[in-house]
Design a protein around this motif. Structure first.
Motif, PDB file in Angstrom:
ATOM      1  N   MET A  21      -2.445  -0.138  -4.734  1.00 16.60           N
ATOM      2  CA  MET A  21      -2.114  -1.653  -3.558  1.00 16.60           C
ATOM      3  C   MET A  21      -1.847  -2.852  -4.176  1.00 16.60           C
ATOM      4  SD  MET A  21      -5.809  -2.610  -2.653  1.00 16.60           S
ATOM      5  CE  MET A  21      -6.925  -2.830  -3.587  1.00 16.60           C
TER       6      MET A  21
ATOM      7  N   LEU B  84      -7.512   3.324  -2.896  1.00 12.89           N
ATOM      8  CA  LEU B  84      -7.339   1.820  -2.877  1.00 12.89           C
ATOM      9  C   LEU B  84      -7.131   1.272  -4.042  1.00 12.89           C
ATOM     10  CD1 LEU B  84      -6.457   0.447   0.678  1.00 12.89           C
ATOM     11  CD2 LEU B  84      -4.917   1.674  -0.394  1.00 12.89           C
TER      12      LEU B  84
ATOM     13  N   ILE C  22       0.666  -1.099   0.303  1.00  8.40           N
ATOM     14  CA  ILE C  22       0.172  -0.254   0.218  1.00  8.40           C
ATOM     15  C   ILE C  22       0.853   1.029  -0.114  1.00  8.40           C
ATOM     16  CG2 ILE C  22      -1.866   0.877   1.312  1.00  8.40           C
ATOM     17  CD1 ILE C  22      -2.670  -1.643   2.563  1.00  8.40           C
TER      18      ILE C  22
END
Length: 175
Positions: free
Chosen positions: A47, A88, A20
């Motif tokens: 990610m 993400l 991440i």
């Protein structure tokens, strides 16, 4: 009545996203109350995903991120929480999920009863000083290096009733 507090961490036994912020979209040094306003309101953060994956409601690394239900519940108890939106995103699959990077108050609330190992560089028994916590319900402990946050019992019960998944809880002694 003695209030209970819990260390809340991501349960690493789950197959959670990794890598991440490998794109360094978020400068983690700015995730503090003084500088967080210099970050954009929303950020797209890379990610990587394992073969089978699970998105927990709280991700502690590389910085604290909470799901929508988690941040809303925290704000019911403590309205002054500052946060930034995080999307993400996995480039290969296009899979994305929304989190909120929470900037919690860091309290100097470790008690003199906190016990360290013989070298003095690792805490073996954490004890909080209730008088230094005040009315804070969700916070971080200044000088404590484990990733995670601390939640008061009523907050922890509230997130559990809302079906929060992928966390582990550890009760913290307090005086």
């Amino acid at each position: 009545m003695k209030m209970k507090y819990f260390l809340i961490e991501t349960d690493e036994r789950n197959r959670i996203p990794y890598g991440i912020n490998s794109n360094k979209e978020i400068d983690v040094r700015l995730l503090n109350r003084e500088q967080v306003d210099t970050l954009p309101r929303w950020s797209m953060v890379n990610m990587n995903l394992p073969m089978e994956f699970f998105f927990p409601d709280i991700l502690c690394k590389p910085f604290l991120m909470m799901s929508d239900v988690c941040i809303k519940t925290a704000m019911m108890y403590q309205k002054d929480i500052i946060y930034k939106g995080i999307k993400l995103w996995n480039r290969e699959s296009g899979i994305n999920v929304t989190y909120f990077a929470a900037v919690l108050e860091e309290l100097e609330c470790m008690s003199d009863q906190t016990q360290y190992n013989s070298v003095g560089n690792r805490i073996i028994r954490l004890v909080l000083d209730r008088n230094k916590i005040g009315s804070n319900v969700v916070f971080k402990i200044k000088g404590y290096n484990r990733p995670g946050l601390v939640g008061r019992l009523d907050f922890v019960e509230s997130i559990l009733r809302r079906g929060i998944r992928g966390i582990k809880l550890e009760e913290i002694a307090n005086e």
